[in-house]
Design a protein around this motif. Structure first.
Motif, mmCIF file in Angstrom:
data_model
loop_
_atom_site.group_PDB
_atom_site.id
_atom_site.type_symbol
_atom_site.label_atom_id
_atom_site.label_comp_id
_atom_site.label_asym_id
_atom_site.label_seq_id
_atom_site.Cartn_x
_atom_site.Cartn_y
_atom_site.Cartn_z
ATOM 1 N N GLY A 357 0.816 -1.207 0.000
ATOM 2 C CA GLY A 357 0.000 0.000 0.000
ATOM 3 C C GLY A 357 0.849 1.257 0.000
ATOM 4 O O GLY A 357 0.556 2.224 -0.715
ATOM 5 N N LEU A 358 1.903 1.272 0.823
ATOM 6 C CA LEU A 358 2.815 2.422 0.836
ATOM 7 C C LEU A 358 3.468 2.600 -0.531
ATOM 8 O O LEU A 358 3.611 3.733 -1.027
ATOM 9 N N ARG A 359 3.850 1.480 -1.133
ATOM 10 C CA ARG A 359 4.468 1.545 -2.462
ATOM 11 C C ARG A 359 3.460 2.017 -3.503
ATOM 12 O O ARG A 359 3.794 2.804 -4.398
ATOM 13 N N GLY A 360 2.207 1.556 -3.379
ATOM 14 C CA GLY A 360 1.172 1.969 -4.326
ATOM 15 C C GLY A 360 0.911 3.461 -4.270
ATOM 16 O O GLY A 360 0.737 4.113 -5.305
ATOM 17 N N VAL A 361 0.880 4.032 -3.061
ATOM 18 C CA VAL A 361 0.679 5.477 -2.920
ATOM 19 C C VAL A 361 1.830 6.236 -3.556
ATOM 20 O O VAL A 361 1.624 7.218 -4.294
ATOM 21 N N ALA A 362 3.056 5.795 -3.276
ATOM 22 C CA ALA A 362 4.231 6.483 -3.827
ATOM 23 C C ALA A 362 4.226 6.444 -5.354
ATOM 24 O O ALA A 362 4.495 7.460 -6.017
ATOM 25 N N LEU A 363 3.906 5.290 -5.939
ATOM 26 C CA LEU A 363 3.901 5.164 -7.397
ATOM 27 C C LEU A 363 2.767 5.976 -8.017
ATOM 28 O O LEU A 363 2.936 6.572 -9.089
ATOM 29 N N THR A 364 1.621 6.009 -7.347
ATOM 30 C CA THR A 364 0.495 6.797 -7.868
ATOM 31 C C THR A 364 0.807 8.284 -7.796
ATOM 32 O O THR A 364 0.424 9.056 -8.687
ATOM 33 N N ASN A 365 1.511 8.707 -6.745
ATOM 34 C CA ASN A 365 1.919 10.115 -6.632
ATOM 35 C C ASN A 365 2.796 10.540 -7.802
ATOM 36 O O ASN A 365 2.789 11.707 -8.203
ATOM 37 N N GLU A 366 3.562 9.590 -8.335
ATOM 38 C CA GLU A 366 4.544 9.916 -9.374
ATOM 39 C C GLU A 366 3.981 9.838 -10.788
ATOM 40 O O GLU A 366 4.709 10.090 -11.749
ATOM 41 N N LEU A 367 2.711 9.485 -10.943
ATOM 42 C CA LEU A 367 2.134 9.352 -12.282
ATOM 43 C C LEU A 367 2.101 10.701 -12.997
ATOM 44 O O LEU A 367 1.760 11.721 -12.402
ATOM 45 N N SER A 368 2.432 10.679 -14.275
ATOM 46 C CA SER A 368 2.377 11.900 -15.075
ATOM 47 C C SER A 368 0.931 12.209 -15.431
ATOM 48 O O SER A 368 0.025 11.391 -15.234
ATOM 49 N N SER A 369 0.710 13.396 -15.982
ATOM 50 C CA SER A 369 -0.640 13.784 -16.395
ATOM 51 C C SER A 369 -1.177 12.824 -17.446
ATOM 52 O O SER A 369 -2.373 12.476 -17.445
ATOM 53 N N LYS A 395 -1.088 2.202 10.123
ATOM 54 C CA LYS A 395 -0.311 3.337 9.600
ATOM 55 C C LYS A 395 -1.259 4.529 9.429
ATOM 56 O O LYS A 395 -1.697 4.858 8.321
ATOM 57 N N THR A 396 -1.573 5.181 10.540
ATOM 58 C CA THR A 396 -2.642 6.173 10.514
ATOM 59 C C THR A 396 -2.319 7.405 9.669
ATOM 60 O O THR A 396 -3.156 7.860 8.892
ATOM 61 N N GLU A 397 -1.128 7.966 9.828
ATOM 62 C CA GLU A 397 -0.801 9.177 9.071
ATOM 63 C C GLU A 397 -0.748 8.915 7.567
ATOM 64 O O GLU A 397 -1.344 9.667 6.785
ATOM 65 N N PRO A 398 -0.042 7.848 7.103
ATOM 66 C CA PRO A 398 -0.092 7.544 5.664
ATOM 67 C C PRO A 398 -1.508 7.234 5.181
ATOM 68 O O PRO A 398 -1.867 7.560 4.053
ATOM 69 N N ALA A 399 -2.318 6.618 6.041
ATOM 70 C CA ALA A 399 -3.699 6.313 5.644
ATOM 71 C C ALA A 399 -4.483 7.602 5.426
ATOM 72 O O ALA A 399 -5.219 7.735 4.437
#
Length: 737
Positions: A357-369, A395-399
């Motif tokens: 999940g942490l990795r998924g958030v990081a990768l989604t953050n990096e998606l281009s337009s 992981k409350t804060e990342p959630a």
């Protein structure tokens, strides 16, 4: 409504169809009779009037005349609004003339048909005549079904418009792509050939099953596949995802199905789950290895049905394999991480999907337009599913960050509501009611579709609301919040949280035994496929209910495990306290992280009670003050719920709920040999100095051993110690030594 009435009237010899503008031409009485003579029933047993919204006052007057002078004639009108009909005492409004799925099922059962009701409902469109015709078949072979339906049609489309019968559904743009003019759909509707249906993102026109079948048989097209592909392309360009995926299923084109699912996202699954599941189930598993999005959609639909959980796990595995072998674009890499997180969370394996999940958030953050545009219907879902995995992984804060990202990138009501509820639940479950309040208020202030506000996407919001209401002793409101989503308790993944809050509510109401039996039954039905944190929450809930039901020994089966949330450790300490294991309870509490208000209060309450029970009044007082301060600052009260009346009196806090009545007489206390000697000496009235001389130790040593003895027995005086020792059989055991 118009189409159904037209279909019906065309098959009835005693029905007459009248359009607006021709009502005045219809005589109020039979011209063959004298105006003042007796009125007899004519051959028109039923008069059907279309588009009655457009009738003039004069035409309504003529209808009134017909009703008075032809009392046996029934009048049926199609209107869009009941306000179009002048007030009449005996008017009856019918809102839907099509069969619902349940009505289709009931009809098939009445005919002793073994056909699959879902499939019959899909191919018939719910048209009663079509359902009746199909019910006589032994199989749903497409060619046979089409032939039977064709014979039920009152007419086929003219050859010049027969191309409209090739796609499953139609829009203006699809009609244009097939070489027709858009106004042809208005003509088709007025002729009773079909109707418009509201989809979540684009209205679609459906020809009736019978008209479509009759047209396809009367005017077959050798280029049907090419026409369907043109329609699918038009649907995709238009964003009419249901139409696109319907053509994908008809063509067995996995690329079209994949594109439609990526564009439509979760709303497509939520709004049309049965339709999609019916068709996805026909795709072979090995074909999906190259199409992980399709496998994921199939898995999510199966997971929503409790009896198909194992099949859902298989589909998730197929999706995972497909993504790992195919993932090359940034969007596919992000999707791969999210699917891995969902898979681990739903199956309760690994870390429950936290790292993925942490990795998924990081990768989604990096998606281009460009990547975000390609996965337009999925981005909000990616953040949301990562957030849920992180919530359950502690992981409350990342959630919170992931929930807020889901809300910011999506316009879909379901994701927005889920995100509001997710942040509110994180704060409320931690005991920070003030931080939860603005999120609950913001969600409550908005107007939501009823299907969204009582569906899966609202679960976390109602969990947060119920928690707040319970702490405020507004138990009826808490129960109403839980009841809003309780119909999903057998399917939703949030059921452990719902069950835990329901148990707390039952404890507040004093329903101890009933709550325990109900909880155990639910837990047995739902099984254990869930994140470890939720399994431990259920363990804690069962221990609390068992304690309240008067069985502290069985409640003590809750044991600490590595990685436990702080609330579990508090529950372990509570069970140890009621077993008289005061030193163990204090040791357990010393290891509890103090990050959340709820945990800080529960720890302080138990620590104070344990210190009091072992006779350390002086040490207990500052802990009591600390507990009161936390309770008042955060408005929390349930930490005092599982206490006896005597223990509650320590805190001078008004607790409105029934106090615990725990019989600890059956708890076996383990004493050291020296403590046993001190206990025997207490029974003969010896003073501390006399005991010290007898044992050849100092008086202070005896006092220390006596304090230890009192702590273990849970008493505060010599008389209480002797009484407890007798009830425990400790003196009897010494007599037999």
């Amino acid at each position: 409504m118009t189409t159904t009435l037209r279909q019906w009237s065309a098959t009835q010899s005693g029905a007459l169809w009248i359009s607006p503008g021709r009502v005045l031409a219809f005589p109020a009485f039979d011209q063959r009779q004298a105006a003042d003579g007796p009125i007899e029933q004519t051959s028109e047993a039923v008069i059907v009037i279309d588009d009655a919204d457009d009738l003039t006052p004069e035409e309504w007057d003529r209808i009134d005349e017909i009703r008075r002078l032809r009392p046996l004639t029934r009048i049926r009108l199609a209107v869009h609004s009941r306000f179009a009909v002048p007030f009449v005492d005996d008017v009856e409004f019918v809102h839907d003339l099509l069969f619902s799925f349940d009505e289709t099922s009931q009809f098939l059962a009445s005919r002793n048909s073994a056909l699959d009701a879902r499939a019959v409902h899909l191919v018939s469109g719910g048209l009663p005549a079509a359902v009746k015709a199909i019910a006589g078949l032994k199989t749903l072979r497409p060619a046979l079904v089409e032939q039977v339906l064709a014979h039920q049609a009152h007419a086929a489309l003219p050859q010049s418009q027969s191309v409209l019968a090739m796609p499953e559904m139609l829009t203006d743009r699809v009609v244009e792509s097939l070489g027709e003019q858009p106004h042809v759909l208005e003509w088709a509707e007025r002729q009773g050939f079909g109707w418009w249906v509201a989809d979540s993102n684009y209205p679609l026109f459906l020809l009736t099953a019978t008209v479509r079948a009759a047209t396809r048989l009367a005017h077959p097209k050798p280029t049907e596949s090419e026409l369907r592909e043109l329609a699918a392309e038009a649907f995709i360009q238009q964003g009419a995802w249901l139409g696109a995926i319907a053509e994908g299923f008809a063509l067995h084109s996995l690329p079209i199905i994949d594109a439609a699912l990526k564009g439509g996202g979760m709303p497509l699954l939520v709004d049309h789950g049965p339709f999609l599941l019916h068709h996805l189930s026909r795709i072979r598993v090995h074909e999906l290895r190259r199409w992980p999005v399709i496998a994921l959609a199939h898995a999510l639909l199966l997971n929503a049905q409790h009896e198909h959980r194992l099949r859902a796990a298989e589909m998730l595995g197929v999706a995972m394999i497909g993504l790992r072998s195919k993932a090359s674009t940034p969007l596919e890499c992000a999707l791969s991480a999210v699917i891995e997180s969902v898979l681990q969370r739903l199956l309760g394996i690994g870390d429950g999907g936290v790292q993925a999940g942490l990795r998924g958030v990081a990768l989604t953050n990096e998606l281009s337009s460009e990547d975000q545009l390609q996965g337009e219907g999925l981005i909000g879902d990616l953040y949301l599913h990562c957030a849920i995995s992180l919530l359950y992984g502690g992981k409350t804060e990342p959630a919170i960050h992931a929930f807020e990202m889901a809300r910011s990138v999506s316009q879909r009501p379901g994701i927005i509501l889920n995100s509001y509820g997710g942040v509110a639940a994180v704060h409320a479950l931690a005991g920070d009611l003030e931080a939860a309040a603005p999120w609950i208020d913001s969600a409550s202030a908005r107007a939501w579709p009823s299907t969204v506000f009582a569906g899966y996407n609202s679960c976390l919001l109602h969990i947060a609301r119920a928690k707040v209401f319970i702490e405020q002793n507004e138990l009826d409101q808490a129960e109403a919040a839980l009841d809003t989503v309780w119909h999903m308790i057998e399917t939703t993944e949030h059921w452990p949280l719902l069950a835990s809050l329901r148990a707390t509510l039952d404890l507040c109401r004093g329903r101890f035994t009933e709550a325990l039996e109900s909880f155990r039954g639910l837990r047995k039905r739902r099984g254990s496929r869930m994140p470890r944190s939720q399994v431990r929450l259920l363990d804690l809930t069962e221990s609390s209910l068992t304690l309240a039901a008067g069985d502290p020994a069985r409640a003590s089966s809750l044991r600490p495990q590595q990685g436990d949330h702080a609330s579990i450790l508090v529950g372990v300490a509570r069970a140890q306290m009621y077993q008289g294991q005061f030193d163990d309870a204090l040791h357990t509490l010393s290891a509890v992280p103090q990050d959340e208000p709820e945990v800080r209060l529960s720890s302080a309450v138990l620590e104070a009670v344990v210190l009091y029970r072992r006779g350390d009044d002086e040490a207990a007082q500052p802990v009591v003050r600390r507990a009161r301060g936390i309770s008042e600052a955060y408005g929390l009260t349930t930490a005092f719920l599982l206490l006896t009346a005597e223990d509650r009196a320590l805190f001078d806090v008004e607790i409105p709920w029934l106090a615990l009545q725990v019989d600890t007489s059956g708890v076996v206390v383990k004493l050291t040999e020296r403590e046993r000697v001190v206990l025997r000496s207490l029974t003969d009235g010896s003073s501390v100095e006399e005991i010290a001389r007898r044992l050849h130790v100092s008086p202070n040593t005896v006092k220390s051993q006596r304090r230890s003895l009192y702590r273990k027995l849970g008493v505060r005086s010599r008389d209480e110690a002797i009484t407890r020792a007798v009830s425990q059989g400790l003196l009897r055991d010494d007599a037999h030594r």
